[in-house]
Scaffold this active site. Structure first.
Site, PDB file in Angstrom:
ATOM      1  N   HIS A 211       0.832  -1.215   0.000  1.00 23.49           N
ATOM      2  CA  HIS A 211       0.000   0.000   0.000  1.00 23.49           C
ATOM      3  C   HIS A 211       0.858   1.252   0.000  1.00 23.49           C
ATOM      4  O   HIS A 211       0.404   2.322   0.394  1.00 23.49           O
ATOM      5  CB  HIS A 211      -0.948   0.001   1.207  1.00 23.49           C
ATOM      6  CG  HIS A 211      -2.041  -1.018   1.068  1.00 23.49           C
ATOM      7  ND1 HIS A 211      -2.759  -1.504   2.138  1.00 23.49           N
ATOM      8  CD2 HIS A 211      -2.518  -1.686  -0.019  1.00 23.49           C
ATOM      9  CE1 HIS A 211      -3.655  -2.396   1.709  1.00 23.49           C
ATOM     10  NE2 HIS A 211      -3.518  -2.526   0.413  1.00 23.49           N
TER      11      HIS A 211
ATOM     12  N   ALA B 178       1.075  -9.690  18.652  1.00 25.43           N
ATOM     13  CA  ALA B 178       2.178  -9.920  17.717  1.00 25.43           C
ATOM     14  C   ALA B 178       3.519  -9.974  18.439  1.00 25.43           C
ATOM     15  O   ALA B 178       4.355 -10.858  18.158  1.00 25.43           O
ATOM     16  CB  ALA B 178       2.184  -8.820  16.664  1.00 25.43           C
TER      17      ALA B 178
ATOM     18  N   GLY C 122      -1.534  -9.971  12.073  1.00 22.37           N
ATOM     19  CA  GLY C 122      -2.284  -8.749  12.383  1.00 22.37           C
ATOM     20  C   GLY C 122      -3.046  -8.125  11.244  1.00 22.37           C
ATOM     21  O   GLY C 122      -2.895  -6.930  10.991  1.00 22.37           O
ATOM     22  N   THR C 123      -3.889  -8.927  10.578  1.00 23.48           N
ATOM     23  CA  THR C 123      -4.725  -8.331   9.532  1.00 23.48           C
ATOM     24  C   THR C 123      -6.091  -9.006   9.508  1.00 23.48           C
ATOM     25  O   THR C 123      -6.212 -10.205   9.743  1.00 23.48           O
ATOM     26  CB  THR C 123      -4.050  -8.422   8.138  1.00 23.48           C
ATOM     27  OG1 THR C 123      -4.923  -7.840   7.143  1.00 23.48           O
ATOM     28  CG2 THR C 123      -3.718  -9.849   7.745  1.00 23.48           C
TER      29      THR C 123
ATOM     30  N   CYS D 282       4.069  18.254 -11.509  1.00 29.19           N
ATOM     31  CA  CYS D 282       5.315  17.944 -12.255  1.00 29.19           C
ATOM     32  C   CYS D 282       5.853  16.550 -11.943  1.00 29.19           C
ATOM     33  O   CYS D 282       6.856  16.119 -12.503  1.00 29.19           O
ATOM     34  CB  CYS D 282       6.375  19.010 -11.952  1.00 29.19           C
ATOM     35  SG  CYS D 282       7.049  18.908 -10.285  1.00 29.19           S
TER      36      CYS D 282
ATOM     37  N   ASN E  69      -2.865 -13.420  15.460  1.00 25.19           N
ATOM     38  CA  ASN E  69      -3.843 -12.349  15.619  1.00 25.19           C
ATOM     39  C   ASN E  69      -4.400 -12.440  17.030  1.00 25.19           C
ATOM     40  O   ASN E  69      -4.427 -13.514  17.610  1.00 25.19           O
ATOM     41  CB  ASN E  69      -4.964 -12.499  14.572  1.00 25.19           C
ATOM     42  CG  ASN E  69      -5.707 -11.185  14.323  1.00 25.19           C
ATOM     43  OD1 ASN E  69      -6.077 -10.500  15.279  1.00 25.19           O
ATOM     44  ND2 ASN E  69      -5.896 -10.822  13.075  1.00 25.19           N
ATOM     45  N   ILE E  70      -4.875 -11.269  17.542  1.00 21.51           N
ATOM     46  CA  ILE E  70      -5.450 -11.326  18.901  1.00 21.51           C
ATOM     47  C   ILE E  70      -6.862 -11.913  18.858  1.00 21.51           C
ATOM     48  O   ILE E  70      -7.412 -12.307  19.879  1.00 21.51           O
ATOM     49  CB  ILE E  70      -5.505  -9.918  19.560  1.00 21.51           C
ATOM     50  CG1 ILE E  70      -6.213  -8.909  18.639  1.00 21.51           C
ATOM     51  CG2 ILE E  70      -4.118  -9.441  19.960  1.00 21.51           C
ATOM     52  CD1 ILE E  70      -6.497  -7.577  19.290  1.00 21.51           C
TER      53      ILE E  70
HETATM   54  N1  APR Z   1      -1.283  -8.252  17.670  1.00 21.90           N
HETATM   55  C1  APR Z   1      -1.777  -8.970  16.635  1.00 21.90           C
HETATM   56  N2  APR Z   1      -2.901  -8.622  15.946  1.00 21.90           N
HETATM   57  C2  APR Z   1      -3.528  -7.502  16.333  1.00 21.90           C
HETATM   58  C3  APR Z   1      -3.081  -6.696  17.411  1.00 21.90           C
HETATM   59  C4  APR Z   1      -1.904  -7.119  18.093  1.00 21.90           C
HETATM   60  N3  APR Z   1      -1.398  -6.425  19.129  1.00 21.90           N
HETATM   61  N4  APR Z   1      -3.944  -5.637  17.553  1.00 21.90           N
HETATM   62  C5  APR Z   1      -4.883  -5.778  16.589  1.00 21.90           C
HETATM   63  N5  APR Z   1      -4.653  -6.894  15.869  1.00 21.90           N
HETATM   64  C6  APR Z   1      -5.396  -7.393  14.714  1.00 21.90           C
HETATM   65  C7  APR Z   1      -6.894  -7.148  14.755  1.00 21.90           C
HETATM   66  O1  APR Z   1      -7.541  -8.233  15.412  1.00 21.90           O
HETATM   67  C8  APR Z   1      -7.235  -7.105  13.252  1.00 21.90           C
HETATM   68  O2  APR Z   1      -7.472  -8.408  12.752  1.00 21.90           O
HETATM   69  O3  APR Z   1      -4.934  -6.661  13.598  1.00 21.90           O
HETATM   70  C9  APR Z   1      -5.956  -6.558  12.617  1.00 21.90           C
HETATM   71  C10 APR Z   1      -6.081  -5.108  12.196  1.00 21.90           C
HETATM   72  O4  APR Z   1      -7.055  -5.072  11.190  1.00 21.90           O
HETATM   73  P1  APR Z   1      -7.270  -3.729  10.329  1.00 21.90           P
HETATM   74  O5  APR Z   1      -7.304  -2.558  11.242  1.00 21.90           O
HETATM   75  O6  APR Z   1      -8.398  -3.975   9.393  1.00 21.90           O
HETATM   76  O7  APR Z   1      -5.894  -3.616   9.520  1.00 21.90           O
HETATM   77  P2  APR Z   1      -5.518  -4.300   8.157  1.00 21.90           P
HETATM   78  O8  APR Z   1      -6.102  -5.662   8.055  1.00 21.90           O
HETATM   79  O9  APR Z   1      -4.050  -4.163   8.009  1.00 21.90           O
HETATM   80  O10 APR Z   1      -6.224  -3.322   7.090  1.00 21.90           O
HETATM   81  C11 APR Z   1      -5.904  -3.533   5.718  1.00 21.90           C
HETATM   82  O11 APR Z   1      -7.231  -1.574   5.210  1.00 21.90           O
HETATM   83  O12 APR Z   1      -7.854   0.610   5.640  1.00 21.90           O
HETATM   84  C12 APR Z   1      -7.068  -0.194   4.828  1.00 21.90           C
HETATM   85  O13 APR Z   1      -5.099   0.431   3.704  1.00 21.90           O
HETATM   86  C13 APR Z   1      -5.603   0.132   4.982  1.00 21.90           C
HETATM   87  O14 APR Z   1      -3.701  -1.364   4.925  1.00 21.90           O
HETATM   88  C14 APR Z   1      -4.986  -1.167   5.494  1.00 21.90           C
HETATM   89  C15 APR Z   1      -5.977  -2.210   5.014  1.00 21.90           C
END
Ligand code: APR
Length: 251
Positions: free
Chosen positions: A120, A235, A189-190, A131, A215-216
């Site tokens: 991203h 994480a 963490g996504t 420019c 992931n949490i």
């Molecule tokens: N350790 C592990 N996981 C964690 C922690 C932690 N301390 N805290 C939160 N999480 C997890 C949450 O449970 C969730 O699944 O991280 C994830 C965060 O999710 P999002 O906020 O949706 O982030 P992400 O998945 O990276 O979003 C993808 O969305 O808005 C767009 O461009 C933006 O890159 C981003 C994309």
């Protein structure tokens, strides 16, 4: 139970030939950068429209005000955390081959990881919308209501991907190649909600890679059984335990 899962994941990672890591906002939460979704998420406080490409050009001052608060004020203080450093050590040890990150906070690079694909984009550089000159954030005045190009005064745009904008060609191609060639993918963490990034673990799975997830809480990858091993926890905690188990260091 968790220790057994950690040891299982460590064994899979140690015997792997090509480990690719996919990270999301969750890996940077313990650096003080809020995630996008969830109770404390950025999208609870800001309308995602502020990062929409059309909105940015039509409402530059409003969009830039949010961008500065979110990505330059916050990220300015954030530092890499033990999860970022653990990945950098595992790359140095030859275990991790590359990181595909959805994050634009530059923390993997700051932690010393070399092979990082910023799917991203990033906040480090900005491009003039007239420019097309490219500047590092230190070379321009970000305090202006609408930061402008030193050369022709055109409006600057940060080099991260806005909603409605394509993924950078190089990152898209190389990340897809990595997802196809890996035999293990570690997801950290996504939520797995945002396309096309969220397809990469599924492509790896289709290419018979083993999927390990940290992931949490359960994500779409857990709920849709993309993940083969699910390490539920923060994480930093999980990555430090994994690193010690893989490098055989006492915790
Ligand atoms: N350790 C592990 N996981 C964690 C922690 C932690 N301390 N805290 C939160 N999480 C997890 C949450 O449970 C969730 O699944 O991280 C994830 C965060 O999710 P999002 O906020 O949706 O982030 P992400 O998945 O990276 O979003 C993808 O969305 O808005 C767009 O461009 C933006 O890159 C981003 C994309």
């Amino acid at each position: 139970m968790m220790q057994a899962e950690i040891l299982k994941a460590a064994a899979v990672l140690k015997q792997a030939k090509h480990v690719v890591v996919m990270t999301g906002a969750g890996i940077s939460v313990e650096s003080g950068i809020p995630s996008f979704r969830g109770e404390e998420g950025i999208w609870k406080r800001y309308d995602p429209i502020v990062l929409d490409l059309e909105y940015f050009f039509e409402n530059p001052q409003a969009s830039w005000a949010a961008i500065k608060t979110l990505f330059y004020d916050f990220f300015g203080e954030a530092r890499a955390n033990p999860a970022h450093f653990a990945l950098s050590e595992l790359e140095h040890a030859g275990i991790v081959k590359s990181i595909i990150t959805q994050n634009i906070d530059n923390l993997h690079t700051e932690a010393g990881s070399k092979q990082v694909y910023e799917y991203h984009g990033n906040t480090r550089t900005l491009t003039c919308t007239s420019c097309h000159s490219v500047y590092s954030r230190e070379q321009v005045d970000l305090t202006a209501p609408i930061p402008r190009c030193p050369k022709d005064h055109g409006m600057l745009k940060p080099n991260f991907v806005f909603f409605g904008e394509g993924i950078p060609e190089r990152e898209a191609t190389l990340s897809h190649q990595e997802a196809c060639r890996c035999d293990v993918m570690l997801i950290i963490g996504t939520t797995g909600e945002v396309r096309p990034a969220c397809n990469l673990p599924r492509i790896a799975k289709q290419n018979r890679a083993k999927i390990i997830e940290i992931n949490i809480e359960k994500s779409l990858y857990t709920l849709e059984h993309v993940s083969d091993i699910f390490l539920q926890g923060k994480a930093t905690t999980m990555m430090q335990a994994l690193k010690h188990a893989i490098l055989d260091k006492p915790v």
